[in-house]
Design an enzyme around this catalytic site. Sequence first.
Site, mmCIF file in Angstrom:
data_model
loop_
_atom_site.group_PDB
_atom_site.id
_atom_site.type_symbol
_atom_site.label_atom_id
_atom_site.label_comp_id
_atom_site.label_asym_id
_atom_site.label_seq_id
_atom_site.Cartn_x
_atom_site.Cartn_y
_atom_site.Cartn_z
ATOM 1 N N ARG A 27 0.826 -1.211 0.000
ATOM 2 C CA ARG A 27 0.000 0.000 0.000
ATOM 3 C C ARG A 27 0.861 1.264 0.000
ATOM 4 O O ARG A 27 0.365 2.341 -0.277
ATOM 5 C CB ARG A 27 -0.923 -0.002 1.217
ATOM 6 C CG ARG A 27 -1.941 -1.118 1.203
ATOM 7 C CD ARG A 27 -2.618 -1.254 2.537
ATOM 8 N NE ARG A 27 -3.478 -0.132 2.858
ATOM 9 C CZ ARG A 27 -4.744 -0.026 2.500
ATOM 10 N NH1 ARG A 27 -5.296 -0.991 1.803
ATOM 11 N NH2 ARG A 27 -5.466 1.017 2.826
ATOM 12 N N GLU A 492 5.756 5.064 -13.588
ATOM 13 C CA GLU A 492 5.513 4.805 -12.170
ATOM 14 C C GLU A 492 6.498 3.808 -11.572
ATOM 15 O O GLU A 492 6.865 3.927 -10.418
ATOM 16 C CB GLU A 492 4.064 4.373 -11.907
ATOM 17 C CG GLU A 492 3.678 3.035 -12.468
ATOM 18 C CD GLU A 492 2.233 2.672 -12.163
ATOM 19 O OE1 GLU A 492 1.702 3.091 -11.136
ATOM 20 O OE2 GLU A 492 1.637 1.943 -12.983
#
Length: 612
Positions: A27, A492
């Site tokens: 996360r 990314e």
Amino acid sequence: MCGIVGFTGRQQAAPILLEGLSKLEYRGYDSAGVVVRDGDASAEIVKAKGRLKVLSEKTNGGEAVPGTCGIGHTRWATHGEPSENNAHPHSSDDMNVVAVHNGIIENYQEIKDKLLKKGYTFYSQTDTEALVKLVDYYYKKYQVGPIDALAKTMVRVRGSYALAVMFKDYPGEIYVARKDSPMILGIADGESYIASDVPAILKYTRNVYYIGNLEMARLTKGEIEFYNIDGEIIEKELTEIKWDAESAEKGGYEYFMMKEIHEQPKAIRDTINAVVSDGKIDLSSVGITEEQIRDVNQIHIVACGSAYHVGVVAQYVIEDLVRIPVRVELASEFRYRNPLLQDNDMVLIISQSGETADSLAAMREAKNRGIRTLAIVNVVGSSIAREADNVFYTLAGPEIAVATTKAYSCQLVACYLLALEFARVRGTLKDNDYQEMLRELDTLPAKIEKIIEDKERIQWFASKYVNAKDVFFLGRGIDYAICLEGSLKMKEISYVHSEAYAAGELKHGTISLIEDGTLVISVLTQQELYEKMVSNMVEVKSRGACLMGLTTYGHYNIEDTVDFATYIPKTDRHFSASLAVVPLQLMGYYLSLAKGLDVDKPRNLAKSVTVE
Ligand code: F6R
């Protein structure tokens, strides 16, 4: 985003907390901490900046903090820099209340000012410390129990929270409160768990409760009670998580992302099989009727990031097949734009996590205006899934790598299925074509397998570009939509600046950036746009670009123009994104790998963006 794990039961809590937090690493986080309590003894907090490994070393794998009740947290900084001081848990000065929090308290400054006047002091820059001390304040002022103190706090604060609290006077108990931030509660024999996401507790239990917005819960060993904001007990249904623990493990792959790339054929097959049988799409599990499909005037697709890129593909596909207007928009824009919505419009929300703050808010905006909302979601029981009028679940299973791959692919397929069914019901697609396209859809998994088999070629090419500074992706139509996703994958996880352009747009400015050796990746899967694309490629090549071409088998003459060609099997032009995206996922992956980066946990990124 922040991760929360909690445990109360018979076993030692700290190792369970550390293990659970490690499953939430994906996360994104910058610091971590745990608090554990041994019976009536006072709670002990240990925090560390950086990776979980540091926390684990500090606590000697958990042994240094004995006790059977505790909560843990991985923090992704919002208020205050990443530091041990700002890491959670946070506590009142006398350790009466200790808590971890995921979310943002918008009026924390106002709360802090109020508490400062009441004599509280603050040691961190976090909004969470203000929240914890407010709970402590109400608990003491009104001499109430934990549930009432939490309820008063919830009325006073604005923002989002998944909050887990331990009170000094209630050993062995954990209290939670939730608004707009994900949290699940698990139960097993004599043990209770909390977590931000399923993988954290999957090893211990598959039986979970979903706590609703503005609800609270009290966890004791093996029992969980739920309360509404008035402090009244409410009933909840237990849900069994179907994911097996193995699907949340790496299974021999170096990174989750590679495992998830390989899982795409199965994920797509499962997603198709859930709604297609006997050569017909059946949307009864989605709950949308033929009459409702006929009534739709316009579709607004709202999503973020890669899910938005799915929306861009879907816009081309749905408009072409269904002939109704489709507008695709970033959820963060839609929610504040006062969009024009008509009674018979439909808002289609696409989200893997079902918790993305902007997508959730955009969906609520549509619902408040009385517009039907249909959500394509992967995580069962997530906020978007619970609040949407209709839900189309993708069956990607748990996606752990921050960069989405298999969820993206399943979202695409869900959009194709919606497009086909809308087209059938509204009579814009002949039955033969409908059947033919359904058969073609069924071939996608095998075609993806074939592309993945050839991955070493992409690895070889990616390794040559390990020092690339800028990469441009060019495509037209659906190929442009694929480029958006390919470019995002690259930046990314590889930290290479990349941009996607509609190839016809290049001459209007961007071409000035092309110089000797600039890598340009062109996607050419649309037959009718092929020649135009080749012209655009020649333009950049003559300005020094190094060209990679991604096209379908048969177009071998592309090799006259490009430095490196890669091929995908032919498919219906509407479905080409599903195939063309795979080499681009591999390109991003291998570039990241060659640069020695952590592919699954790129810097500054979180898997599920639960704050604005
Ligand atoms: C990129 C990526 C993100 C997500 C975006 C939306 O690889 O994964 O761009 O697509 O944050 O997330 P969900 O789908 O959970 O709403």
